[in-house]
Scaffold this motif. Structure first.
Motif, mmCIF file in Angstrom:
data_model
loop_
_atom_site.group_PDB
_atom_site.id
_atom_site.type_symbol
_atom_site.label_atom_id
_atom_site.label_comp_id
_atom_site.label_asym_id
_atom_site.label_seq_id
_atom_site.Cartn_x
_atom_site.Cartn_y
_atom_site.Cartn_z
ATOM 1 N N SER A 1 -3.934 65.231 -0.801
ATOM 2 C CA SER A 1 -3.316 66.255 0.046
ATOM 3 C C SER A 1 -1.825 66.368 -0.237
ATOM 4 C CB SER A 1 -3.543 65.928 1.530
ATOM 5 O OG SER A 1 -4.915 65.878 1.842
ATOM 6 N N GLN A 2 -1.170 65.223 -0.430
ATOM 7 C CA GLN A 2 0.258 65.244 -0.728
ATOM 8 C C GLN A 2 0.530 65.914 -2.065
ATOM 9 O OE1 GLN A 2 2.607 61.512 -1.486
ATOM 10 N NE2 GLN A 2 3.600 62.097 0.443
ATOM 11 N N ILE A 3 -0.284 65.621 -3.064
ATOM 12 C CA ILE A 3 -0.154 66.274 -4.365
ATOM 13 C C ILE A 3 -0.309 67.783 -4.210
ATOM 14 C CG2 ILE A 3 -1.275 66.601 -6.612
ATOM 15 C CD1 ILE A 3 -1.923 63.623 -6.596
ATOM 16 N N LEU B 1 -11.955 62.534 -11.768
ATOM 17 C CA LEU B 1 -11.480 61.339 -12.462
ATOM 18 C C LEU B 1 -11.983 60.065 -11.799
ATOM 19 C CD1 LEU B 1 -7.742 62.286 -13.168
ATOM 20 C CD2 LEU B 1 -9.714 62.531 -14.702
ATOM 21 N N SER B 2 -12.211 59.056 -12.621
ATOM 22 C CA SER B 2 -12.498 57.702 -12.142
ATOM 23 C C SER B 2 -11.238 56.874 -12.301
ATOM 24 C CB SER B 2 -13.640 57.075 -12.940
ATOM 25 O OG SER B 2 -14.840 57.804 -12.758
ATOM 26 N N PHE B 3 -10.947 56.047 -11.314
ATOM 27 C CA PHE B 3 -9.694 55.299 -11.324
ATOM 28 C C PHE B 3 -9.926 53.819 -11.574
ATOM 29 C CE2 PHE B 3 -6.682 58.519 -10.175
ATOM 30 C CZ PHE B 3 -7.450 59.478 -9.532
ATOM 31 N N GLN C 1 1.845 60.678 -12.191
ATOM 32 C CA GLN C 1 1.693 59.241 -11.961
ATOM 33 C C GLN C 1 0.268 58.885 -11.559
ATOM 34 O OE1 GLN C 1 3.926 56.980 -12.620
ATOM 35 N NE2 GLN C 1 5.566 58.403 -13.127
ATOM 36 N N VAL C 2 -0.379 59.740 -10.777
ATOM 37 C CA VAL C 2 -1.758 59.483 -10.363
ATOM 38 C C VAL C 2 -2.704 59.603 -11.556
ATOM 39 C CG1 VAL C 2 -3.657 60.312 -8.904
ATOM 40 C CG2 VAL C 2 -1.335 60.216 -7.985
ATOM 41 N N ILE C 3 -2.461 60.587 -12.415
ATOM 42 C CA ILE C 3 -3.306 60.750 -13.602
ATOM 43 C C ILE C 3 -3.225 59.522 -14.504
ATOM 44 C CG2 ILE C 3 -3.532 62.071 -15.747
ATOM 45 C CD1 ILE C 3 -2.856 64.582 -14.206
ATOM 46 N N ASP D 1 -11.284 60.031 -19.085
ATOM 47 C CA ASP D 1 -10.546 60.911 -19.994
ATOM 48 C C ASP D 1 -9.687 61.893 -19.201
ATOM 49 O OD1 ASP D 1 -9.638 62.265 -22.224
ATOM 50 O OD2 ASP D 1 -11.405 63.560 -22.334
ATOM 51 N N THR D 2 -8.379 61.886 -19.475
ATOM 52 C CA THR D 2 -7.449 62.755 -18.744
ATOM 53 C C THR D 2 -6.831 63.830 -19.639
ATOM 54 O OG1 THR D 2 -5.587 61.254 -19.186
ATOM 55 C CG2 THR D 2 -6.848 60.892 -17.151
#
Length: 310
Positions: free
Chosen positions: A99-101, A166-168, A183-185, A191-192
């Motif tokens: 939400s912040q993003i 995405l998987s973290f 930074q989150v990516i 794969d990004t």
């Protein structure tokens, strides 16, 4: 690092600007002061314009829109940082981070578009003064702001939805004071490449096109002003553009500064400090730039303060 499915991610950790506990109280006081100044300054701009009928013009309508956007941009990042420092809890939920993003992207891109729209307004006022009231009609001004908001919202939604796929990794620490998209990516284990390409394409389009429009407008403005026979007319024309040009320089100057610092150094902590310059400082300084450099705004603010005392 062991990857984990995005649905299992419950929270991220915002590491902030420093790990030194002794500096936390200083940072809290500094950012609280900056946030209060931002809200108060921009709110005064909106109230001053709203209360003075002489300022009910397209230029000041766009200025009010910019002030409101600046309040929203600052609110999307600073309060969460202050809460984390006060509670000594660095966590932010997965939904809260996305939400912040989303909101940071909306207001950052909207700021970009509003500056371009304001440049176009000054271009019409100086280069086509006889047609100004016809071209910049009230419904046209509102449409320009709404279209800018729509494009910014679609872009922010697109980036946010791309993050959902995405998987973290197990390490979910963000070396920043808010959830910044890039930074989150970096924390993703999947794969990004598509996300990174999308960032570059969208930034070039929705950042480069408005900036090109601003440059194009000011080239024509300067050309028209230099052809004016009266030195008084030249001074008046440049004074009406001075505040906007200062805000443009501040916004894009700090933005390019962050980009260059990120390219030169790989230290995320330094990048976080540099990000303060585009996410917190311009919204705080914009009201001062417009109130100190604009005679009509000074009169409106003085009148507003006098009304408040009575």
């Amino acid at each position: 690092m062991e990857p984990t499915n995005q649905t299992a991610v419950s929270k991220f950790l915002l590491l902030g600007l420093t790990k030194d506990p002794a500096l936390q109280s200083l940072i809290f006081s500094l950012f609280l002061s900056m946030y209060l100044v931002t809200i108060l300054g921009n709110l005064l701009i909106i109230l001053a314009v709203s209360s003075d009928p002489h300022l009910h013009t397209p230029m000041y309508f766009f200025l009010c829109s910019l002030s409101f956007n600046d309040m929203c941009l600052s609110t999307s990042t600073v309060p969460k940082m202050l809460v984390n420092i006060q509670t000594q809890d660095q966590s932010i939920t997965y939904i809260g981070c996305l939400s912040q993003i989303f909101f940071v992207l909306i207001f950052a891109y909207l700021e970009n578009f509003l500056l371009a729209v304001m440049a176009y307004d000054r271009y019409v006022a100086i280069c086509h003064p006889l047609r100004y009231t016809v071209i910049m009609m009230p419904h046209i001004c509102v449409t320009l702001v709404l279209v800018s908001l729509f494009i910014s919202s679609v872009d922010a939604l697109l980036h946010t939805l791309m993050l959902l796929r995405l998987s973290f990794c197990a390490d979910l620490e963000i070396p920043h004071f808010f959830c910044e998209l890039a930074q989150v990516i970096k924390l993703a284990c999947s794969d990004t490449s598509v996300d990174n390409v999308l960032i570059y394409v969208v930034t070039c389009m929705f950042g480069g096109i408005p900036l090109s429009g601003i440059i194009f407008s000011y080239i024509h403005i300067v050309s028209s002003v230099l052809r004016m026979p009266s030195s008084r007319g030249k001074h008046k024309a440049f004074s009406t553009c001075g505040s906007h040009l200062s805000v443009v320089s501040l916004f894009y100057g700090t933005g390019f500064g962050v980009y260059i610092s990120s390219a030169v150094t790989d230290l995320s902590r330094k990048s976080a400090i540099a990000s303060v310059m585009y996410s917190v400082v311009p919204p705080m300084l914009n009201p001062f730039i417009y109130s100190l450099r604009n005679r009509d705004m000074k009169k409106a603010l003085i009148k507003l303060i006098q009304i408040g005392r009575t």
